[in-house]
Design an enzyme around this catalytic site. Sequence first.
Site, PDB file in Angstrom:
ATOM      1  N   TRP A 230      -3.824   3.738   2.489  1.00 35.79           N
ATOM      2  CA  TRP A 230      -4.835   3.124   1.624  1.00 35.79           C
ATOM      3  C   TRP A 230      -4.872   3.843   0.291  1.00 35.79           C
ATOM      4  O   TRP A 230      -4.414   4.972   0.165  1.00 35.79           O
ATOM      5  CB  TRP A 230      -6.202   3.087   2.305  1.00 35.79           C
ATOM      6  N   SER A 231      -5.403   3.161  -0.722  1.00 37.25           N
ATOM      7  CA  SER A 231      -5.419   3.650  -2.098  1.00 37.25           C
ATOM      8  C   SER A 231      -3.973   3.943  -2.539  1.00 37.25           C
ATOM      9  O   SER A 231      -3.120   3.077  -2.359  1.00 37.25           O
ATOM     10  CB  SER A 231      -6.339   4.859  -2.238  1.00 37.25           C
ATOM     11  N   LEU A 232      -3.665   5.131  -3.064  1.00 42.46           N
ATOM     12  CA  LEU A 232      -2.272   5.404  -3.414  1.00 42.46           C
ATOM     13  C   LEU A 232      -1.370   5.325  -2.185  1.00 42.46           C
ATOM     14  O   LEU A 232      -0.161   5.110  -2.303  1.00 42.46           O
ATOM     15  CB  LEU A 232      -2.140   6.771  -4.077  1.00 42.46           C
ATOM     16  N   GLY A 234      -1.139   2.905  -0.497  1.00 44.53           N
ATOM     17  CA  GLY A 234      -0.554   1.574  -0.576  1.00 44.53           C
ATOM     18  C   GLY A 234       0.797   1.567  -1.254  1.00 44.53           C
ATOM     19  O   GLY A 234       1.546   0.582  -1.157  1.00 44.53           O
TER      20      GLY A 234
END
Length: 404
Positions: A230-232, A234
């Site tokens: 999730w977030s970076l 991704g």
Amino acid sequence: MTILFHDPLLDELGVWPLAYAPYGGCDFGELRAIATTVGDGGADAFYAAFAAMADGLAADAAAAEKAGHTASARELHLRAAVYYASSFHPLYGTPVDPRLVDAFDKQSAEFGAAMALLDPAGTAVQIPYDDTSLPGYLIPAPGSAGERRPLVVFTNGYDATITDMYFASAVAAGRRGYHCLLFDGPGQGEMLIHRQLPMRTDWEHVITPVVDWALGHDLVDPDAIVLSGWSLGGYLAPRGASGEHRLAAVVADPGQWDVGATMTLMATSMGVAPRAAANPSTIDQKTIDAMMAAITANPRLDWSIVKRGFWVNGVDNLADFLAATLRYSLDGVGSHISCPVLVTTAEDDFLSRGAQRFVDELGDRVTLLDFTAAQGAGMHCEMLNRSLLNRRALDWLDDTLQRA
């Protein structure tokens, strides 16, 4: 428009725990009380208010454990860990603030105490990595009693801790019957704060030893190892999958094919010529100085780029930061991803705008999930309706592993 905290940046950071409320990580009343205490204060007041709430909950946890109230102790340890983890986000940057280190360590201790009280217990692990190891936790699914099951390996991005990842993703996955492995990689948590190891863009170098370790564990179904970021994360998760082909599936929330393109767009919006933006070493110092003045004048940009971005990437100037971001790209390697990929995009999250690139590059290997403001999930990582993301992602994962 802010939700609880007066300052927009502090509100963005301070309402993170609302995402964890469905999973026991926060109560709205506690968070509102913290915001009231902060009032018009800044980062110091924010840290102090969150830390004070965490201190109180940690003391209650210790008392409950001593009295034999295991369920209450577990819940209180976890809640304290969440608030310690939240307290230090505005303190990011170098030189590292000793309050950040103290809160991180208290968060880790509270989380570890809670893991010991799970049934089955979560186990602290050290995963061999280069000449060191990656700290993490193997958390069996509730009620699994030693059963071999699918494993979801969760990977963070720039900001979050293992505690955050546990509530954002692992609790929901465990309820579905998945074992979970959470770890800190380079540039994350303990690896950054205590070992000073910056982020690396070739996440396949990180994920392969993690999968090696997982395959040696009796609880893990070797044909059902999933990587979720999730977030970076991704970007990091699909980058890991580009070089690690023992994965059954990968989740990217949100999908980020080319992080560097976002920073290039920022540079060109500040007047940098596209050719120079693509080669930051050619940007003249006068332009760099003007960009830095604009960034530091904006509290959100100053925190995300200077305080957070420089530290996590191990750089001390804007040109080197921009050059580092250009390496966060799946160009040339993304086509090597061989497993099914779930990619999310959220309506108001500019970081997810390149999610369609996964479909363009990988075709029917990709499932794209859209989240909207009307669902209360239009923000980065669907943070104000995280349960919606988890339901849809885990439904996809259930179906994908059944078809495999």
